[in-house]
Design a protein around this motif. Structure first.
Motif, PDB file in Angstrom:
ATOM      1  N   SER A   1    -116.696 -57.891 -29.504  1.00  0.00           N
ATOM      2  CA  SER A   1    -117.363 -58.145 -30.527  1.00  0.00           C
ATOM      3  C   SER A   1    -117.520 -57.075 -31.606  1.00  0.00           C
ATOM      4  O   SER A   1    -117.378 -57.143 -32.912  1.00  0.00           O
ATOM      5  N   GLU A   2    -117.772 -56.016 -30.966  1.00  0.00           N
ATOM      6  CA  GLU A   2    -118.387 -54.801 -31.782  1.00  0.00           C
ATOM      7  C   GLU A   2    -117.087 -53.851 -32.191  1.00  0.00           C
ATOM      8  O   GLU A   2    -116.999 -53.335 -33.366  1.00  0.00           O
ATOM      9  N   ILE A   3    -116.136 -53.699 -31.240  1.00  0.00           N
ATOM     10  CA  ILE A   3    -114.918 -52.808 -31.343  1.00  0.00           C
ATOM     11  C   ILE A   3    -113.811 -53.563 -31.937  1.00  0.00           C
ATOM     12  O   ILE A   3    -113.016 -53.203 -32.697  1.00  0.00           O
ATOM     13  N   LYS A   4    -113.710 -54.883 -31.674  1.00  0.00           N
ATOM     14  CA  LYS A   4    -112.534 -55.679 -31.834  1.00  0.00           C
ATOM     15  C   LYS A   4    -112.737 -56.875 -32.826  1.00  0.00           C
ATOM     16  O   LYS A   4    -111.733 -57.141 -33.605  1.00  0.00           O
ATOM     17  N   GLY A   5    -114.021 -56.925 -33.161  1.00  0.00           N
ATOM     18  CA  GLY A   5    -114.390 -58.000 -34.170  1.00  0.00           C
ATOM     19  C   GLY A   5    -113.730 -59.509 -33.425  1.00  0.00           C
ATOM     20  O   GLY A   5    -113.358 -60.321 -34.558  1.00  0.00           O
ATOM     21  N   ILE A   6    -113.845 -59.695 -32.195  1.00  0.00           N
ATOM     22  CA  ILE A   6    -113.236 -60.936 -31.649  1.00  0.00           C
ATOM     23  C   ILE A   6    -114.452 -61.712 -30.986  1.00  0.00           C
ATOM     24  O   ILE A   6    -115.044 -61.142 -30.208  1.00  0.00           O
ATOM     25  N   ALA A   7    -114.517 -62.879 -31.174  1.00  0.00           N
ATOM     26  CA  ALA A   7    -115.583 -63.708 -30.572  1.00  0.00           C
ATOM     27  C   ALA A   7    -115.394 -63.969 -29.076  1.00  0.00           C
ATOM     28  O   ALA A   7    -114.454 -64.318 -28.580  1.00  0.00           O
ATOM     29  N   PRO A   8    -116.589 -63.671 -28.297  1.00  0.00           N
ATOM     30  CA  PRO A   8    -116.373 -63.772 -26.771  1.00  0.00           C
ATOM     31  C   PRO A   8    -116.833 -65.051 -26.437  1.00  0.00           C
ATOM     32  O   PRO A   8    -117.926 -65.592 -26.679  1.00  0.00           O
ATOM     33  N   PHE A   9    -115.924 -65.845 -25.657  1.00  0.00           N
ATOM     34  CA  PHE A   9    -116.324 -67.164 -24.986  1.00  0.00           C
ATOM     35  C   PHE A   9    -116.463 -66.841 -23.422  1.00  0.00           C
ATOM     36  O   PHE A   9    -115.846 -65.751 -22.896  1.00  0.00           O
ATOM     37  N   LEU A  10    -117.166 -67.802 -22.742  1.00  0.00           N
ATOM     38  CA  LEU A  10    -116.994 -67.523 -21.290  1.00  0.00           C
ATOM     39  C   LEU A  10    -116.955 -68.863 -20.663  1.00  0.00           C
ATOM     40  O   LEU A  10    -117.379 -69.979 -21.022  1.00  0.00           O
ATOM     41  N   LYS A  11    -116.049 -68.781 -19.534  1.00  0.00           N
ATOM     42  CA  LYS A  11    -115.641 -69.937 -18.636  1.00  0.00           C
ATOM     43  C   LYS A  11    -116.902 -70.205 -17.954  1.00  0.00           C
ATOM     44  O   LYS A  11    -117.303 -69.220 -17.230  1.00  0.00           O
ATOM     45  N   ILE A  12    -117.298 -71.382 -17.659  1.00  0.00           N
ATOM     46  CA  ILE A  12    -118.621 -71.694 -17.095  1.00  0.00           C
ATOM     47  C   ILE A  12    -118.404 -72.571 -15.911  1.00  0.00           C
ATOM     48  O   ILE A  12    -119.247 -72.878 -15.187  1.00  0.00           O
ATOM     49  N   ASP A  13    -117.283 -73.416 -15.857  1.00  0.00           N
ATOM     50  CA  ASP A  13    -117.028 -74.423 -14.786  1.00  0.00           C
ATOM     51  C   ASP A  13    -116.883 -73.788 -13.345  1.00  0.00           C
ATOM     52  O   ASP A  13    -116.382 -72.607 -13.435  1.00  0.00           O
ATOM     53  N   LYS A  14    -117.238 -74.491 -12.218  1.00  0.00           N
ATOM     54  CA  LYS A  14    -116.788 -74.005 -11.009  1.00  0.00           C
ATOM     55  C   LYS A  14    -115.708 -74.475 -10.378  1.00  0.00           C
ATOM     56  O   LYS A  14    -115.579 -74.606  -9.238  1.00  0.00           O
ATOM     57  N   GLY A  15    -114.835 -74.984 -11.247  1.00  0.00           N
ATOM     58  CA  GLY A  15    -113.488 -75.611 -10.513  1.00  0.00           C
ATOM     59  C   GLY A  15    -113.549 -77.159 -10.451  1.00  0.00           C
ATOM     60  O   GLY A  15    -114.615 -77.831 -11.122  1.00  0.00           O
TER      61      GLY A  15
END
Length: 294
Positions: A92-106
């Motif tokens: 976010s701060e260095i690259k200006g890219i939005a971070p997403f998170l994978k939340i499923d457990k398979g």
């Protein structure tokens, strides 16, 4: 949500990079990168090696906000650091890219031609942690193999039920009901899936917005209604096992659909490349995916 990310993800030119290989797919990802299974002796060492790979990708000059809108992370990557910063903060701060998170457990066992997600028993804990780590959005995957109406209804219902919960935590959910590219009923699956998604989108409130991550459809521009729906921030496409060239060619046939590729982004990268070789190879992949997305 960070408004600068919301505006960029909604209106910007570029694509979403998928860097979210989990425990099951990590050995395959490392092998493709030139690191064999005898290079590590336990899961901890394996994840350290894959974080080194992801760090090399993220810190490369080729990985930049001119072409990349967001990046999807695995939970362990979220808790790891790059140059003394948690990964999402670095993005976010260095690259200006939005971070997403994978939340499923398979995935659960196949039933009615689909694989639903396994129960996410710690959903609230994960979402609270995502907020603490300054994550912008989430991603969760399930898979469709057959044009089974009951199975597809169940997949979409599960995705939207969890998606609405995610929204209450101030996060943007990426809903990903993948259609397997090898399905004998792929086109029929996609028609059923589109109709079911539209029903659920029409039931969302004005403040309930989602992203969709879908397999590139067999029929070009099939998902135009989804792309134009007022509750949809963006529709992104997974490569689904297609090579970069094939995925890019198929993507170009669909107006407004942008990439969220994993394998197609990293397939030519190798641990043994020099930094110059690595950066040139990554830049070539990034530019080709970007061009196909715009």
């Amino acid at each position: 949500m960070i408004e600068k990310h919301l505006d960029k993800v909604t209106n910007g030119k570029g694509f979403i990079a998928a860097l979210d290989q989990s425990g099951g797919s990590t050995p395959k990802a490392l092998s493709a990168y030139g690191i064999s299974e005898d290079s590590y002796s336990n899961e901890s060492e394996m994840f350290n090696l894959v974080h080194e790979m992801r760090t090399r990708i993220i810190t490369s000059p080729a990985f930049n906000a001119e072409y990349i809108l967001g990046a999807i992370l695995f939970e362990q990557t979220m808790e790891s650091e790059i140059d003394g910063m948690f990964t999402a903060d670095y993005l976010s701060e260095i690259k200006g890219i939005a971070p997403f998170l994978k939340i499923d457990k398979g995935l659960s066992e196949k039933e009615n031609g689909v694989q639903l997600m396994k129960p996410i028993t710690d959903l609230e804990v994960v979402l609270n942690r995502a907020n603490e780590r300054h994550i912008f959005g989430t991603k969760m995957r399930s898979v469709i193999y057959e044009a089974n109406e009951e199975g597809i209804k169940a997949i979409v219902q599960q995705q939207f039920d969890i998606g609405k919960k995610i929204i209450t935590f101030g996060l943007l959910p990426i809903i990903e009901p993948e259609v397997d590219i090898h399905s004998a009923d792929k086109e029929a699956c996609e028609e059923l899936l589109k109709a079911e998604i539209l029903q659920h989108l029409d039931q969302l409130k004005d403040n309930e917005n989602v992203m969709l991550k879908l397999t590139i459809p067999t029929k070009e521009n099939l998902y135009k209604e989804l792309i134009n729906h007022p509750r949809v921030i963006r529709v992104v496409a997974l490569s689904g096992g297609y090579t970069t060239d094939v995925a890019n060619a198929k993507l170009k046939e669909n107006d407004g659909l942008i990439a969220s590729f994993s394998r197609a982004l990293s397939q030519d990268l190798n641990a043994n490349q020099t930094d110059d070789e690595f950066n040139i190879t990554l830049e070539k992949a990034v530019l080709s995916i970007y061009e196909s997305s715009i």
